[in-house]
Each structure stands twice: as C-alpha cells, then as structure tokens.
Design an enzyme around this catalytic site. Structure first.
Site, PDB file in Angstrom:
ATOM      1  N   ALA A  47     -19.764 -59.492 -32.636  1.00 32.57           N
ATOM      2  CA  ALA A  47     -20.226 -60.281 -33.774  1.00 32.57           C
ATOM      3  C   ALA A  47     -21.580 -59.774 -34.243  1.00 32.57           C
ATOM      4  O   ALA A  47     -22.469 -59.512 -33.433  1.00 32.57           O
ATOM      5  CB  ALA A  47     -20.310 -61.745 -33.376  1.00 32.57           C
ATOM      6  N   GLN A 141      -9.850 -59.992 -34.820  1.00 28.44           N
ATOM      7  CA  GLN A 141      -9.933 -60.970 -33.742  1.00 28.44           C
ATOM      8  C   GLN A 141     -10.186 -62.368 -34.291  1.00 28.44           C
ATOM      9  O   GLN A 141     -11.049 -62.561 -35.148  1.00 28.44           O
ATOM     10  CB  GLN A 141     -11.052 -60.609 -32.768  1.00 28.44           C
ATOM     11  CG  GLN A 141     -10.958 -61.460 -31.510  1.00 28.44           C
ATOM     12  CD  GLN A 141     -12.135 -61.287 -30.572  1.00 28.44           C
ATOM     13  OE1 GLN A 141     -13.269 -61.553 -30.950  1.00 28.44           O
ATOM     14  NE2 GLN A 141     -11.856 -60.873 -29.347  1.00 28.44           N
ATOM     15  N   CYS A 171     -15.460 -65.916 -25.695  1.00 26.61           N
ATOM     16  CA  CYS A 171     -16.770 -66.255 -26.242  1.00 26.61           C
ATOM     17  C   CYS A 171     -17.423 -67.397 -25.449  1.00 26.61           C
ATOM     18  O   CYS A 171     -16.842 -68.472 -25.314  1.00 26.61           O
ATOM     19  CB  CYS A 171     -16.637 -66.649 -27.713  1.00 26.61           C
ATOM     20  SG  CYS A 171     -18.235 -67.053 -28.423  1.00 26.61           S
ATOM     21  N   LYS A 210      -8.026 -61.152 -25.649  1.00 25.10           N
ATOM     22  CA  LYS A 210      -9.199 -60.665 -24.907  1.00 25.10           C
ATOM     23  C   LYS A 210      -9.828 -61.874 -24.220  1.00 25.10           C
ATOM     24  O   LYS A 210     -10.087 -62.884 -24.878  1.00 25.10           O
ATOM     25  CB  LYS A 210     -10.191 -60.001 -25.861  1.00 25.10           C
ATOM     26  CG  LYS A 210     -11.495 -59.566 -25.193  1.00 25.10           C
ATOM     27  CD  LYS A 210     -12.318 -58.674 -26.110  1.00 25.10           C
ATOM     28  CE  LYS A 210     -13.628 -58.228 -25.481  1.00 25.10           C
ATOM     29  NZ  LYS A 210     -14.683 -59.241 -25.560  1.00 25.10           N
ATOM     30  N   GLY A 272     -16.231 -53.983 -19.706  1.00 24.51           N
ATOM     31  CA  GLY A 272     -17.411 -54.485 -19.011  1.00 24.51           C
ATOM     32  C   GLY A 272     -18.182 -53.380 -18.334  1.00 24.51           C
ATOM     33  O   GLY A 272     -17.705 -52.758 -17.386  1.00 24.51           O
ATOM     34  N   ASP A 273     -19.377 -53.097 -18.898  1.00 28.20           N
ATOM     35  CA  ASP A 273     -20.351 -52.211 -18.252  1.00 28.20           C
ATOM     36  C   ASP A 273     -20.003 -50.732 -18.296  1.00 28.20           C
ATOM     37  O   ASP A 273     -20.484 -49.964 -17.447  1.00 28.20           O
ATOM     38  CB  ASP A 273     -20.597 -52.634 -16.790  1.00 28.20           C
ATOM     39  CG  ASP A 273     -21.237 -54.016 -16.705  1.00 28.20           C
ATOM     40  OD1 ASP A 273     -21.621 -54.562 -17.758  1.00 28.20           O
ATOM     41  OD2 ASP A 273     -21.341 -54.541 -15.580  1.00 28.20           O
ATOM     42  N   GLY A 295     -18.321 -51.848 -25.600  1.00 25.63           N
ATOM     43  CA  GLY A 295     -19.109 -52.689 -26.494  1.00 25.63           C
ATOM     44  C   GLY A 295     -20.517 -52.170 -26.664  1.00 25.63           C
ATOM     45  O   GLY A 295     -20.801 -51.321 -27.514  1.00 25.63           O
ATOM     46  N   ARG A 296     -21.426 -52.647 -25.817  1.00 23.55           N
ATOM     47  CA  ARG A 296     -22.848 -52.391 -26.028  1.00 23.55           C
ATOM     48  C   ARG A 296     -23.233 -50.922 -26.020  1.00 23.55           C
ATOM     49  O   ARG A 296     -24.233 -50.542 -26.634  1.00 23.55           O
ATOM     50  CB  ARG A 296     -23.654 -53.161 -24.969  1.00 23.55           C
ATOM     51  CG  ARG A 296     -23.588 -54.659 -25.153  1.00 23.55           C
ATOM     52  CD  ARG A 296     -24.081 -55.386 -23.922  1.00 23.55           C
ATOM     53  NE  ARG A 296     -23.181 -55.201 -22.793  1.00 23.55           N
ATOM     54  CZ  ARG A 296     -23.434 -55.594 -21.548  1.00 23.55           C
ATOM     55  NH1 ARG A 296     -24.590 -56.183 -21.273  1.00 23.55           N
ATOM     56  NH2 ARG A 296     -22.552 -55.413 -20.582  1.00 23.55           N
TER      57      ARG A 296
HETATM   58  C1  LIG Z   1     -23.698 -58.337 -29.903  1.00 17.19           C
HETATM   59  C2  LIG Z   1     -22.379 -58.665 -29.242  1.00 17.19           C
HETATM   60  C3  LIG Z   1     -21.438 -59.387 -29.941  1.00 17.19           C
HETATM   61  C4  LIG Z   1     -20.201 -59.683 -29.354  1.00 17.19           C
HETATM   62  N1  LIG Z   1     -19.247 -60.325 -30.089  1.00 17.19           N
HETATM   63  C5  LIG Z   1     -17.992 -60.464 -29.583  1.00 17.19           C
HETATM   64  C6  LIG Z   1     -16.912 -60.952 -30.370  1.00 17.19           C
HETATM   65  O1  LIG Z   1     -17.062 -61.286 -31.562  1.00 17.19           O
HETATM   66  N2  LIG Z   1     -15.695 -61.073 -29.776  1.00 17.19           N
HETATM   67  C7  LIG Z   1     -15.469 -60.715 -28.481  1.00 17.19           C
HETATM   68  O2  LIG Z   1     -14.349 -60.825 -27.981  1.00 17.19           O
HETATM   69  N3  LIG Z   1     -16.478 -60.233 -27.722  1.00 17.19           N
HETATM   70  C8  LIG Z   1     -17.710 -60.072 -28.249  1.00 17.19           C
HETATM   71  N4  LIG Z   1     -18.705 -59.513 -27.487  1.00 17.19           N
HETATM   72  C9  LIG Z   1     -18.395 -59.047 -26.130  1.00 17.19           C
HETATM   73  C10 LIG Z   1     -17.944 -57.585 -26.120  1.00 17.19           C
HETATM   74  O3  LIG Z   1     -16.757 -57.427 -26.864  1.00 17.19           O
HETATM   75  C11 LIG Z   1     -17.706 -57.100 -24.678  1.00 17.19           C
HETATM   76  O4  LIG Z   1     -16.710 -57.892 -24.109  1.00 17.19           O
HETATM   77  C12 LIG Z   1     -18.951 -57.217 -23.805  1.00 17.19           C
HETATM   78  O5  LIG Z   1     -20.096 -56.760 -24.492  1.00 17.19           O
HETATM   79  C13 LIG Z   1     -18.790 -56.440 -22.504  1.00 17.19           C
HETATM   80  O6  LIG Z   1     -18.546 -55.086 -22.774  1.00 17.19           O
HETATM   81  P1  LIG Z   1     -19.723 -53.964 -22.649  1.00 17.19           P
HETATM   82  O7  LIG Z   1     -20.282 -54.052 -21.282  1.00 17.19           O
HETATM   83  O8  LIG Z   1     -19.017 -52.674 -22.960  1.00 17.19           O
HETATM   84  O9  LIG Z   1     -20.748 -54.327 -23.675  1.00 17.19           O
HETATM   85  C14 LIG Z   1     -19.942 -59.270 -28.040  1.00 17.19           C
HETATM   86  C15 LIG Z   1     -20.920 -58.573 -27.329  1.00 17.19           C
HETATM   87  C16 LIG Z   1     -22.129 -58.271 -27.913  1.00 17.19           C
HETATM   88  C17 LIG Z   1     -23.139 -57.488 -27.141  1.00 17.19           C
END
Ligand SMILES: Cc1cc2nc3c(=O)[nH]c(=O)nc-3n(C[C@H](O)[C@H](O)[C@H](O)COP(=O)(O)O)c2cc1C
Length: 441
Positions: A47, A141, A171, A210, A272-273, A295-296
């Site tokens: 988001a 989503q 969420c 998810k 995740g991570d 994600g991040r």
């Molecule tokens: C800024 C931000 C916004 C996110 N928004 C959503 C979202 O809209 N829907 C969702 O399922 N997960 C959302 N997430 C979670 C990510 O999709 C992901 O599950 C989470 O960051 C873990 O993955 P990572 O370690 O690769 O970041 C968001 C994460 C971040 C950091």
C-alpha cells in the site's frame, strides 16, 4: 483506499545472511491457474508503494535478455552499467515489456477495499484499478469481510481486465482488523470459507490468497487455511511467515512456508525477509516453495528481480554502480512526474483533482507526488554512504522539484568523489524520516 494507522519498519530486524544454496534456484515458472508466472517471482502488494508507476518501474528495471552463450547455455545481457554518454536509457519506459522479458514474473496492486470499490463511482474506481498493458500478468488484491461485497468487487476486478484476484488475509492495521478484514479474519476460519466460496463462484479468473500464519503464536492457522483454500478451488497462495501480533518484528518463520507447502498441491509462494538473490534461493531450498514474493527489498533494490534471474542463469549477479543508482532514481522520478502531468492534461483523469509537479497545485496531489519521491529516496538510499544526510535534507523540502534537486546534488557529489556504493552506511541514521506509515500487510 488503504486506511491509515499501522506503522511498519522499512528495515529488517537482524536480517539473516544466507549463502547461495548449492543446486537450488528460484523456479523458472509457476502456474496460478491460467496465469503463467515466469520466472516464479512476485512483486508483493504494498500500500502506498505498488501503484501503476512503481509496478511498471520494477518490471522495466528487471529487464534482461536471454541470448545463446558460447557455452550453449543462457547468457544475460546486462543493462545495468552502460552509462556511456549517448547510451540508450536503461529503462525504456515506453517500450512494451512482459514477464517473458522481465525478471519479475507477476505484479500485484496494493490492497483495495472491496466495500469501497463496490460503492464508488466509476471514475474513482479507475484510480484504484489503473494498470498499463505491459503490466500483465497482474493481480488485484482485495480486502474486506463481507462475502457478497467481496464477490461483487471481484467481478469488478475481473471486468477491469486483471489476470488474477488476490484476497488479503494479512493486513494487521487496526482499522482493517477492526472491521474484521485482513488478518482479523484469521480468527474466523468458517467465515474465510464462506468468502472463498463467494469469490470463487463470482469469477472465472484465477483466485489466490495472501495470509499470515495466524493471529498470534497460540493461534497458528496457516496449514488449515491453506487446505481450505485448495478445497475451495483457489489457484495458489502466498504466506507471509509472521503472525499478526508479530507485525514486522523478528524473523519470518520460513518453516511454516515449508509446512504449508507439504500440506497442499496448489502453488505456494513464500514471503518474508527476502533481501538478496541468496535469500530467495535459500527460501526455495529450505521450504520447497514454488515461487517467491518480494516486498521491502524492491524499493530498496529495484534490481533484485533481475539479479535473481541473472543468478539463476549464471551463478552470479551484478551490483549497481553509483551511476546506475542515479539513473534509476531519476527514471523513477520522471515516471512519477509524467504520470502527474498526464493527470493534469486530461480533465477526466482519475488523478486530476491532485496538484502536479512544477505547476500551481492543490495540496493533496503535491503531497502525494513529492511524498512518493521522498519515500522512494528514503528506501533507495538506505545502506548508501551519506544516505542519512540526503534523507535529512529531503525531509526538509516540499516539492518534487526540490526533492529531485537534492537527489541530483547528492549523486553528483558521489560521482565527483568517486564513491562506490554497497559499503555500510555511517552509523546513527539521522534521516528524520518516520517509519513508513502503513496501512497494511
Ligand atoms: C509499505 C508496505 C505496504 C504493504 N501493503 C500491503 C498490502 O497492501 N497488501 C498486502 O498483502 N501486504 C502488504 N504489505 C506486506 C508485504 O506484501 C509483505 O508481505 C511484507 O512486507 C513481507 O515481505 P518482505 O519481507 O519481502 O517485505 C505491505 C508492506 C509494506 C512494507
């Protein structure tokens, strides 16, 4: 669309370092029903981040070409370091790109409220469901708690031309959980079953979910939930291996991805991570997952999908130079500004209520465009020497032009001093940036 009120850290707690596992690579493809995800890598929904501009940016930044190598294998033609004057732009953003050429196999929108979607005017809907032709395959989503409303929203998403619908059960935001959406539903599996059935019977396009592992350590439901998803005809699932209570703290518990993978036959995407290609391959090696979701790491290192593809093909990958970073951040900012200009030019553009770059603007849109530039600059310069100073400077300015000015000055100074990137940032990040104000997961 996303509600405010939850804060996530944009960095990882004590990230684990992974060696590249011998003999395991991220799979070349995964099939989610009729959607071919190739390679099996997914840009996570985020988001406030994964709007159409960011998604296209990532798909283009992930471009690689396969050419027959002299050794008879696959050779990746790098576009990372060609910064000669007159060299073609690294990101030809007007060129059509598909996942056949990009290291990113599937794009996802940020989460969208089913309730809002089914009630809002057509013109406003377009703002949330905007995507470009070259974003295919792309999933939208949804979050919500009412089965019928979610089914209605799923029909809207299908009619809008998305390739896939994803349901958010992760969420942790209070506003979402408070209405029983997102991870709030993890406490009510029968309700989830009802929602699965309603959406499944409403659409013919692939449908995925998810989710997190459960509400807390005492209520881990991911294996049961995965079995339900398979029984109700979902085409795949993605597990962010944390509980709701965990938020973003601690480590993702990949062993639960392995447990889910063992429990079902439909494709399992691990999340995740993952910060590096090594992490991605290690997750596959440790869990047997069919695909990885990132994600991040994407805004911090937009080349990660290309690096994974490159690693998969060659066993090594390139790291960006200062020039590469500078070019990439400028490209992204230009894309953001072009989008803002387009929205100004078209009276009925869904963004046309918002202020624009370099023009007299209304406060909301100016905040949005400049805010996105600030946010990206912040993520993108973590770990970069001097990055904290740049973030502190950017935090003080208000317009997109000023953000760009700071970025130009920063990278030009880096080039003059011949800095190389990749070494650790100086300790004590005085960026002044708040943790990313977040909405969802
Ligand atoms: C800024 C931000 C916004 C996110 N928004 C959503 C979202 O809209 N829907 C969702 O399922 N997960 C959302 N997430 C979670 C990510 O999709 C992901 O599950 C989470 O960051 C873990 O993955 P990572 O370690 O690769 O970041 C968001 C994460 C971040 C950091």
């Amino acid at each position: 669309m996303a509600g405010k009120g939850f804060t996530v850290k944009k960095n990882w707690d004590n990230p684990r370092e992974h060696e590249m596992p011998a003999g395991t690579r991220v799979p070349a493809e995964m099939r989610l029903g009729s959607v071919l995800v190739s390679p099996a890598t997914v840009l996570a929904p985020m988001a406030g981040v994964t709007d159409t501009v960011f998604r296209r940016f990532i798909r283009h930044a992930s471009l690689f070409s396969r050419q027959p190598s002299s050794a008879g294998g696959i050779e990746l033609v790098s576009q990372v370091s060609d910064s000669r004057p007159g060299a073609p732009s690294e990101l030809e953003i007007d060129a059509a790109v598909t996942n056949a050429q990009s290291g990113c196999g599937l794009l996802m929108t940020e989460f969208t409220s089913a309730d809002g979607l089914s009630r809002m005017r057509e013109s406003k809907r377009r703002r949330y469901l905007t995507f470009d032709d070259d974003e295919h395959p792309i999933g939208a989503q949804l979050f919500g708690s009412n089965a019928e409303t979610l089914a209605d929203a799923a029909r809207i998403v299908q009619d809008a031309g998305f390739d896939l619908i994803d349901l958010n059960l992760g969420c942790p935001a209070k506003r979402v959980v408070g209405c029983n959406g997102g991870s709030g539903l993890l406490r009510d599996l029968p309700k989830i079953g009802e929602i699965f059935r309603a959406i499944r019977s409403a659409v013919t396009i692939p449908f995925t979910v998810k989710f997190r592992m459960g509400w807390n350590d005492e209520q881990i439901v991911c294996v049961e939930l995965a079995r339900m998803a398979e029984a109700e005809g979902l085409n795949g699932l993605a597990l962010h291996a944390r509980t709701r209570e965990q938020g973003y703290s601690g480590q993702a518990q990949w062993e639960w991805i392995a447990a889910v993978k063992q429990a079902v036959g439909i494709p399992v995407t691990g999340n995740g991570d993952i910060r590096t290609p090594e992490d991605a391959a290690a997750m596959v090696a440790q869990t047997g997952c069919d695909g990885v979701m990132i994600g991040r790491a994407a805004p911090a290192n937009p080349w990660i999908f290309r690096q994974i593809a490159q690693y998969t093909a060659t066993g090594s990958y390139e790291r960006p130079t200062v020039e590469d970073r500078y070019r990439l951040i400028r490209t992204y900012f230009q894309m953001l500004l072009a989008e803002a200009e387009a929205s100004q030019a078209l009276p009925n553009h869904p963004n046309n209520k918002d202020p624009l770059w370099g023009t007299p603007v209304k406060a909301a849109r100016m905040g949005e465009t400049a805010g996105k530039m600030k946010q990206f600059a912040s993520w993108f310069t973590h770990g970069v020497p001097g990055g904290a100073k740049l973030r502190a400077a950017i935090y003080q300015v208000r317009t997109g032009a000023e953000v760009l000015g700071q970025v130009d000055a920063f990278f030009l100074a880096q080039q003059e001093t011949g800095s190389t990137l990749g070494s650790e940032e100086e300790p004590g990040d005085a960026s002044g940036f708040p943790e990313t104000a977040l909405v969802c997961d």
